[in-house]
Scaffold this active site. Structure first.
Site: not given
Ligand code: F6R
Length: 261
Positions: A136, A143
């Protein structure tokens, strides 16, 4: 960014290890930033082989792990403290007292992360930060939507990251939900970074990092900012790069004096 596209995963490890070796040969007291996970294992194996052959010495180098899980015991085989000890400190012959991992078991997490940042600063900063990238786009465990200015802190792992890392645990439910990670700002402060990626599952993240817009949605794109970032990928991880032929051409024509391999 320098983009180096090589044949396969073994070659990724070999070439990236040469980059790190060149830093340690220049400065035996170099400070290394240490990623875990599958991506850097070829680097560590390649460096370990050169240590065993007497060509390299990490005895005076020091290291800072990129991240650590919160909520698993230190002695758990998948705590990053255990992984760093097993995959890095022992095979490279590093001095364990010079290698730190964020304290994911600290009762005062806020104090632990401040302490970690201070320790990096006291060591004079990280000379070369080794990185992998998540599917991702995360680097460290920053993140998507992580601040480019972030420092070491607690993060919640994305569901995709927990699923990806389930392979290291007996049961997916055992993957921790939280971690401590160097921030993007911490990573960007390193003197230089080397990121490795192998396999088609990383192709989209690699393209976003190298050619996508600078965006918190792809934290790896932060690596467009530092002066010295080397990205070493295999053909499968390079599959979505629009300018792949240009990177190959650039590397093939790299001036001899600039080469580290
Ligand atoms: C590991 C880390 C992560 C991994 C990434 C890729 O210390 O910070 O960013 O580099 O999740 O993981 P692997 O290499 O297992 O595919």
């Amino acid at each position: 960014m320098e983009i180096i596209i090589v044949r396969d995963a073994d070659e990724v490890g070999r070439v990236a290890a040469l980059k790190i070796a060149s830093v340690v040969q220049r400065d035996p007291e170099a400070v290394l930033g240490l990623a875990t996970g599958s991506s850097p294992t070829g680097i560590y194996a390649s460096l370990a082989a050169r240590v065993a052959a007497g060509e390299l010495d990490f005895g005076r180098a020091s290291g800072f792990a990129l991240d650590e899980y919160v909520g698993i015991p230190l002695e758990h085989p998948e705590s990053y403290a255990s992984v760093i000890e097993r995959d890095v400190v022992v095979p490279l012959g590093m001095d364990a007292s010079k290698v730190r991992v964020p304290d994911g078991r600290a009762s005062d997490i806020e104090a632990a992360v401040v302490d970690y940042e201070r320790a990096i600063a006291d060591a004079g900063g990280i000379d070369i930060q080794i990185l992998g990238i998540g599917a991702n786009g995360h680097i460290g465990f920053n993140e998507p939507t992580s601040s480019f200015a972030s420092r070491t802190r607690i993060k919640t792992l994305a569901p995709q990251t927990r699923a990806d890392n389930a392979r290291f645990f007996d049961d997916p439910s055992q993957v921790p939900t939280h971690c401590l990670t160097q921030g993007l700002g911490t990573i960007l402060d390193a003197h230089e970074v080397v990121l490795v990626a192998q396999g088609s599952a990383k192709a989209s993240a690699v393209a976003g990092m190298v050619e996508g817009p600078l965006s918190a949605m792809c934290p790896g794109s932060a690596l467009q900012l530092p002066r010295r970032a080397t990205i070493v990928v295999d053909e499968a991880a390079a599959a979505d790069l629009q300018l792949a032929d240009y990177y190959r051409y650039t590397y093939a024509n790299k001036p001899v004096w600039q080469r580290f391999e």
